[in-house]
Design an enzyme around this catalytic site. Structure first.
Site, PDB file in Angstrom:
ATOM      1  N   GLN A   1       0.680  -1.214  -0.266  1.00 24.60           N
ATOM      2  CA  GLN A   1      -0.039   0.019  -0.062  1.00 24.60           C
ATOM      3  C   GLN A   1       0.856   1.408   0.090  1.00 24.60           C
ATOM      4  O   GLN A   1       0.414   2.355  -0.602  1.00 24.60           O
ATOM      5  CB  GLN A   1      -0.649   0.116   1.105  1.00 24.60           C
ATOM      6  CG  GLN A   1      -1.945   1.427   1.039  1.00 24.60           C
ATOM      7  CD  GLN A   1      -2.813   1.373   2.355  1.00 24.60           C
ATOM      8  OE1 GLN A   1      -3.200   2.528   2.548  1.00 24.60           O
ATOM      9  NE2 GLN A   1      -2.863   0.349   2.952  1.00 24.60           N
TER      10      GLN A   1
ATOM     11  N   ASP B   1      11.863 -10.740 -13.542  1.00 25.29           N
ATOM     12  CA  ASP B   1      12.618 -11.277 -12.511  1.00 25.29           C
ATOM     13  C   ASP B   1      13.927 -10.492 -12.491  1.00 25.29           C
ATOM     14  O   ASP B   1      14.897 -10.884 -12.964  1.00 25.29           O
ATOM     15  CB  ASP B   1      12.911 -12.764 -12.737  1.00 25.29           C
ATOM     16  CG  ASP B   1      13.410 -13.463 -11.392  1.00 25.29           C
ATOM     17  OD1 ASP B   1      14.308 -12.972 -10.727  1.00 25.29           O
ATOM     18  OD2 ASP B   1      13.244 -14.588 -11.411  1.00 25.29           O
TER      19      ASP B   1
ATOM     20  N   ARG C   1      20.586  -6.398  -1.545  1.00 22.21           N
ATOM     21  CA  ARG C   1      20.889  -7.971  -1.934  1.00 22.21           C
ATOM     22  C   ARG C   1      20.376  -7.952  -3.312  1.00 22.21           C
ATOM     23  O   ARG C   1      20.883  -9.093  -3.887  1.00 22.21           O
ATOM     24  CB  ARG C   1      19.715  -8.702  -0.952  1.00 22.21           C
ATOM     25  CG  ARG C   1      19.958  -8.553   0.290  1.00 22.21           C
ATOM     26  CD  ARG C   1      19.313  -9.507   1.218  1.00 22.21           C
ATOM     27  NE  ARG C   1      17.783  -9.300   1.331  1.00 22.21           N
ATOM     28  CZ  ARG C   1      17.340  -8.612   2.358  1.00 22.21           C
ATOM     29  NH1 ARG C   1      18.227  -8.082   3.142  1.00 22.21           N
ATOM     30  NH2 ARG C   1      16.225  -8.282   2.385  1.00 22.21           N
TER      31      ARG C   1
ATOM     32  N   GLU D   1       1.213  -1.361   8.282  1.00 15.33           N
ATOM     33  CA  GLU D   1       0.477  -0.273   8.873  1.00 15.33           C
ATOM     34  C   GLU D   1       0.103  -0.057  10.337  1.00 15.33           C
ATOM     35  O   GLU D   1       0.449   1.065  10.969  1.00 15.33           O
ATOM     36  CB  GLU D   1      -1.099  -0.230   8.210  1.00 15.33           C
ATOM     37  CG  GLU D   1      -2.276   0.768   8.791  1.00 15.33           C
ATOM     38  CD  GLU D   1      -1.948   2.205   8.558  1.00 15.33           C
ATOM     39  OE1 GLU D   1      -1.337   2.614   7.137  1.00 15.33           O
ATOM     40  OE2 GLU D   1      -2.072   3.106   9.339  1.00 15.33           O
TER      41      GLU D   1
ATOM     42  N   ASP E   1       0.463   3.893   5.895  1.00 19.69           N
ATOM     43  CA  ASP E   1       0.808   3.712   4.761  1.00 19.69           C
ATOM     44  C   ASP E   1       0.632   4.707   3.647  1.00 19.69           C
ATOM     45  O   ASP E   1       1.297   5.278   3.022  1.00 19.69           O
ATOM     46  CB  ASP E   1      -0.231   2.430   4.342  1.00 19.69           C
ATOM     47  CG  ASP E   1       0.561   0.893   4.752  1.00 19.69           C
ATOM     48  OD1 ASP E   1       1.706   1.001   4.944  1.00 19.69           O
ATOM     49  OD2 ASP E   1      -0.491   0.211   4.974  1.00 19.69           O
TER      50      ASP E   1
ATOM     51  N   GLY F   1      -7.881  19.945  19.453  1.00 16.85           N
ATOM     52  CA  GLY F   1      -7.283  21.441  19.809  1.00 16.85           C
ATOM     53  C   GLY F   1      -7.794  22.108  20.797  1.00 16.85           C
ATOM     54  O   GLY F   1      -8.359  21.346  21.821  1.00 16.85           O
ATOM     55  N   GLY F   2      -7.870  23.408  20.891  1.00 17.82           N
ATOM     56  CA  GLY F   2      -8.298  24.059  22.059  1.00 17.82           C
ATOM     57  C   GLY F   2      -9.763  24.304  22.010  1.00 17.82           C
ATOM     58  O   GLY F   2     -10.471  25.156  23.058  1.00 17.82           O
ATOM     59  N   GLN F   3     -10.481  23.668  21.018  1.00 19.92           N
ATOM     60  CA  GLN F   3     -12.026  24.068  20.915  1.00 19.92           C
ATOM     61  C   GLN F   3     -12.759  22.755  21.334  1.00 19.92           C
ATOM     62  O   GLN F   3     -12.676  21.501  20.584  1.00 19.92           O
ATOM     63  CB  GLN F   3     -12.540  24.458  19.422  1.00 19.92           C
ATOM     64  CG  GLN F   3     -11.466  25.483  18.827  1.00 19.92           C
ATOM     65  CD  GLN F   3     -11.954  26.816  19.364  1.00 19.92           C
ATOM     66  OE1 GLN F   3     -12.747  27.017  20.177  1.00 19.92           O
ATOM     67  NE2 GLN F   3     -11.099  27.785  18.896  1.00 19.92           N
TER      68      GLN F   3
HETATM   69  N1  CAO Z   1      12.115 -10.232  -9.176  1.00 19.95           N
HETATM   70  C1  CAO Z   1      12.877 -10.944  -8.221  1.00 19.95           C
HETATM   71  N2  CAO Z   1      12.599 -10.582  -6.715  1.00 19.95           N
HETATM   72  C2  CAO Z   1      11.837  -9.746  -6.492  1.00 19.95           C
HETATM   73  C3  CAO Z   1      10.932  -8.816  -7.460  1.00 19.95           C
HETATM   74  C4  CAO Z   1      11.281  -9.172  -8.849  1.00 19.95           C
HETATM   75  N3  CAO Z   1      10.434  -8.564  -9.420  1.00 19.95           N
HETATM   76  N4  CAO Z   1      10.300  -8.186  -6.591  1.00 19.95           N
HETATM   77  C5  CAO Z   1      10.554  -8.311  -5.102  1.00 19.95           C
HETATM   78  N5  CAO Z   1      11.283  -9.335  -5.209  1.00 19.95           N
HETATM   79  C6  CAO Z   1      12.078  -9.991  -3.921  1.00 19.95           C
HETATM   80  C7  CAO Z   1      12.939  -8.830  -2.908  1.00 19.95           C
HETATM   81  O1  CAO Z   1      14.114  -8.632  -3.775  1.00 19.95           O
HETATM   82  C8  CAO Z   1      12.819  -9.525  -1.651  1.00 19.95           C
HETATM   83  O2  CAO Z   1      13.756 -10.626  -1.741  1.00 19.95           O
HETATM   84  P1  CAO Z   1      14.872 -10.969  -0.425  1.00 19.95           P
HETATM   85  O3  CAO Z   1      14.173 -11.253   0.560  1.00 19.95           O
HETATM   86  O4  CAO Z   1      15.634 -12.070  -0.811  1.00 19.95           O
HETATM   87  O5  CAO Z   1      15.677  -9.806  -0.427  1.00 19.95           O
HETATM   88  C9  CAO Z   1      11.449 -10.538  -1.679  1.00 19.95           C
HETATM   89  O6  CAO Z   1      11.069 -10.521  -2.929  1.00 19.95           O
HETATM   90  C10 CAO Z   1      10.333 -10.075  -0.461  1.00 19.95           C
HETATM   91  O7  CAO Z   1      10.315  -8.705  -0.542  1.00 19.95           O
HETATM   92  P2  CAO Z   1      10.082  -8.030   0.532  1.00 19.95           P
HETATM   93  O8  CAO Z   1      10.860  -8.727   1.997  1.00 19.95           O
HETATM   94  O9  CAO Z   1      10.011  -6.485   0.788  1.00 19.95           O
HETATM   95  O10 CAO Z   1       8.422  -8.764   0.921  1.00 19.95           O
HETATM   96  P3  CAO Z   1       7.641  -9.257   2.282  1.00 19.95           P
HETATM   97  O11 CAO Z   1       6.127  -9.442   1.647  1.00 19.95           O
HETATM   98  O12 CAO Z   1       8.221 -10.171   2.886  1.00 19.95           O
HETATM   99  O13 CAO Z   1       7.521  -8.000   3.184  1.00 19.95           O
HETATM  100  C11 CAO Z   1       6.607  -5.810   3.668  1.00 19.95           C
HETATM  101  C12 CAO Z   1       6.439  -6.965   2.964  1.00 19.95           C
HETATM  102  C13 CAO Z   1       5.906  -4.598   3.516  1.00 19.95           C
HETATM  103  C14 CAO Z   1       6.629  -6.259   5.226  1.00 19.95           C
HETATM  104  C15 CAO Z   1       8.248  -5.180   3.529  1.00 19.95           C
HETATM  105  O14 CAO Z   1       8.371  -5.151   2.274  1.00 19.95           O
HETATM  106  C16 CAO Z   1       8.534  -3.801   4.339  1.00 19.95           C
HETATM  107  O15 CAO Z   1       8.799  -3.615   5.575  1.00 19.95           O
HETATM  108  N6  CAO Z   1       8.671  -2.860   3.502  1.00 19.95           N
HETATM  109  C17 CAO Z   1       8.903  -1.554   3.913  1.00 19.95           C
HETATM  110  C18 CAO Z   1       7.787  -0.793   4.959  1.00 19.95           C
HETATM  111  C19 CAO Z   1       6.671  -0.789   3.914  1.00 19.95           C
HETATM  112  O16 CAO Z   1       6.283  -0.299   2.938  1.00 19.95           O
HETATM  113  N7  CAO Z   1       5.523  -1.304   4.705  1.00 19.95           N
HETATM  114  C20 CAO Z   1       4.106  -1.034   4.218  1.00 19.95           C
HETATM  115  C21 CAO Z   1       3.593  -2.014   3.625  1.00 19.95           C
HETATM  116  S1  CAO Z   1       1.889  -1.621   3.133  1.00 19.95           S
HETATM  117  O17 CAO Z   1       1.037  -2.157   4.417  1.00 19.95           O
END
Ligand code: CAO
Length: 415
Positions: A17, A73, A104, A139, A168, A247-249
Site C-alpha cells: 500500500q 525477475d 541484496r 500499517e 501506509d 485542539g483548544g475547541q
Molecule cells: N524479481 C525478483 N525478486 C523480487 C522482485 C522481482 N521483480 N520483487 C521483489 N522481489 C524480492 C525482493 O528482492 C525480496 O527478496 P529478498 O528477501 O531475497 O531480499 C523479496 O522479493 C520480498 O520482498 P519483501 O521482503 O519486501 O516482501 P515481504 O512480503 O516479505 O514484506 C513488507 C512486505 C511490506 C513487510 C516489507 O516489504 C516492508 O517492510 N517494506 C517497507 C515498509 C513498508 O512499505 N510497509 C508497508 C507495506 S503496506 O502495508
C-alpha cells in the site's frame, strides 16, 4: 490539457500500500509510471482480500490506477540487465521493499549513481535509522510505534488503531512530496538524491499535537481540555482522548435521532468560543451565555460533560442531517458521522472526482477514491489498474528491445 509531471518517468518498484499510494499520485499528476512485478504472482495485493475469484482484488486496483505493469525477475542476470536499462531511462526509482532487499538484488545507491546520476531513489521504510531499522512493518505497527495508538481510544480502554491508513497512505503521500521536491532541486543541481520516508516518522508527524500535549502535561500536570479533567488524575504520558477535540475547541460525538438502530446516527459538534452564544440559543439555554459557570471558555472546561450531555439531549431530537442544517446556519462547526455507504453515494464527491467509477476488463465497474489533490491546470483522469504484465512488450520495445530479444526473455522466464 498538459499534466504537472508530464515527461517524468517512474520506475515503480513498490508493492502493498504505502509505495503504490505514492506512485499512483505521481501517475495522476501525469508521470509515466512503470510498475515492475514478478511474473506469476505480481504485487501480493493482487490476490489479497479477493471478492471475485481469479480477478485482481480491489485492494490492488484501488492503489494502482494509471500505471503500466511489466513482469521482470530482477534476481536473474538478464532481468537485472533490463532493470539497469530502466534505471538509465527513468527519473525516479520508488521502492518499499524490506530493508536491504534492494542491496541484496545488487541495486545499491552506488550502482544506480553509476548508471544514472540524475536518478532520484525514493524509499518507504517502517523505521528510520536506529534500533528498528531492519524491521518489516505494516500499517498498524507504524500506528503503534508512531504514537497514534497510545493516544487513540478511550482512557479506560486499551490502545487503539485508527481505520485511516496514516502509516501506509500517509507515508506514500510524504514520499510523493519528497520526490517532487527532489525533482525540483535536480533542476539546479543536475543530480539525483535519496529520499526516505519512514512510516514511524509519518505517523509521529501526524501526532504532532500529542507531543505538544506531552510537554504541556509535564509542565502543568494537567490537560484541561481532556475528558479526564477535572475528575481524574493524569499519569506520566498523554492519555487517550476519546472523541475530545485535539485542539483548544472542545468537541464531542453526540447521538442523533435513530442512534438506537443506526450505528452512525451521530454528529461531531464543536463548541467553538465564537459560536457559544449561538449554541446556547439553539439548545434553549440562553442563560448560559452570561452565567459565570459557562460564560468563558475556561469556565466551560470545568463543565464539559454537563454541556455535552445537554447538547446531546438536543441532537437526539434531530437526525444528523437536520442537526447539521440547523447548526450550520449559526456557523457552529459540526460534522455528520458518515458511513462508507453514505460516502459512496454522495453526489458532490462524485462531481469533484473524489469518488470515481472505473471500468475494469475482468472485474467490471467499481468505485475508487480519486486524486484528493485538485489542480486547476493539471486535471486527473482515473484509468484502471494494469493487468499483471499487460505492458511488458510495449515497455521493452520502448526501451529498445527487439521482438526476438523479448521472446528470448520470455522463454528464459525473465519476464
Ligand atoms: N524479481 C525478483 N525478486 C523480487 C522482485 C522481482 N521483480 N520483487 C521483489 N522481489 C524480492 C525482493 O528482492 C525480496 O527478496 P529478498 O528477501 O531475497 O531480499 C523479496 O522479493 C520480498 O520482498 P519483501 O521482503 O519486501 O516482501 P515481504 O512480503 O516479505 O514484506 C513488507 C512486505 C511490506 C513487510 C516489507 O516489504 C516492508 O517492510 N517494506 C517497507 C515498509 C513498508 O512499505 N510497509 C508497508 C507495506 S503496506 O502495508
Amino acid at each position: 490539457m498538459s499534466k504537472a509531471l508530464d515527461g517524468v518517468r517512474i520506475l515503480d518498484f513498490t508493492h502493498v500500500q504505502s509505495g503504490p499510494t505514492c506512485t499512483q499520485l505521481l501517475a495522476w499528476f501525469g508521470a509515466d509510471v512503470i510498475k515492475v512485478e514478478r511474473a506469476g504472482e505480481g504485487d501480493a495485493t493482487r490476490g489479497q482480500l479477493r471478492d471475485i475469484p481469479g480477478v485482481d482484488s480491489l485492494y490492488f486496483t484501488m492503489l494502482n490506477h494509471n500505471k503500466r505493469s511489466i513482469t521482470l525477475d530482477t534476481k536473474k542476470p538478464k532481468g537485472k540487465e533490463v532493470l539497469d536499462t530502466l534505471i538509465k531511462q527513468c527519473d525516479v526509482l520508488v521502492e518499499n521493499f524490506a530493508p536491504g532487499a534492494l542491496d541484496r538484488m545488487g541495486i545499491t545507491w552506488e550502482h544506480i549513481q553509476k548508471l544514472n546520476p540524475r536518478m532520484i531513489v525514493a524509499s518507504v521504510k517502517g523505521f528510520g535509522p536506529g534500533p528498528y531499522e531492519d524491521c518489516k512493518v505494516y500499517e498498524n505497527v507504524a500506528q503503534c510505534a508512531g504514537g497514534s495508538a497510545s493516544t487513540t481510544g478511550f482512557d479506560n480502554g486499551p490502545p487503539m488503531v485508527t481505520g485511516a491508513q496514516i502509516g501506509d497512505s500517509g507515508t506514500g503521500l510524504n514520499l510523493a512530496l519528497g520526490i517532487v521536491a527532489a525533482l525540483y532541486q535536480r533542476n539546479t543541481t543536475g543530480r539525483g538524491q535519496k529520499v526516505l520516508a519512514s512510516m514511524q516518522d509519518t505517523v509521529l508527524n501526524l501526532c504532532r499535537v500529542k507531543l505538544r500535549d506531552q510537554q504541556r502535561l509535564e509542565r502543568t500536570h494537567t490537560l484541561h481540555e481532556y475528558p479526564q479533567y477535572p475528575d481524574g488524575t493524569f499519569g506520566e504520558a498523554v492519555p487517550r482522548a476519546g472523541n475530545a477535540s485535539g485542539g483548544g475547541q472542545p468537541g464531542s460525538i453526540l447521538k442523533c435521532k435513530g442512534w438506537e438502530t443506526d450505528p452512525n446516527a451521530y454528529i461531531y459538534l464543536i463548541t467553538q468560543a465564537a459560536a457559544w452564544p449561538a449554541v446556547c440559543k439553539v439548545i434553549g439555554e440562553e442563560d448560559w451565555i452570561t452565567d459565570e459557570a459557562f460564560a468563558t471558555p475556561a469556565a466551560r472546561l470545568l463543565h464539559l460533560k454537563l454541556i455535552f450531555a445537554r447538547l446531546e439531549k438536543w441532537t437526539m431530537t434531530k437526525t444528523k442531517f437536520e442537526a447539521m442544517d440547523i447548526l450550520n446556519k449559526y456557523d457552529i462547526p459540526c460534522g455528520p458521522i458518515l458511513s462508507m455507504k453514505e460516502i459512496a453515494k454522495e453526489p458532490s464527491l462524485r462531481a469533484t472526482g473524489t469518488i470515481v467509477e472505473v471500468d475494469h476488463p475482468t472485474r467490471g465497474k467499481y468505485l475508487t477514491v480519486g486524486n484528493p489533490i485538485k489542480m486547476s491546470d493539471s486535471s486527473t483522469e482515473v484509468s484502471r489498474s494494469p493487468l499483471l504484465g499487460e505492458h511488458t512488450e510495449e515497455v521493452l520495445a520502448q526501451l529498445g528491445y527487439s521482438a526476438e530479444e523479448v521472446a528470448e526473455l520470455r522463454a528464459e522466464q525473465v519476464i
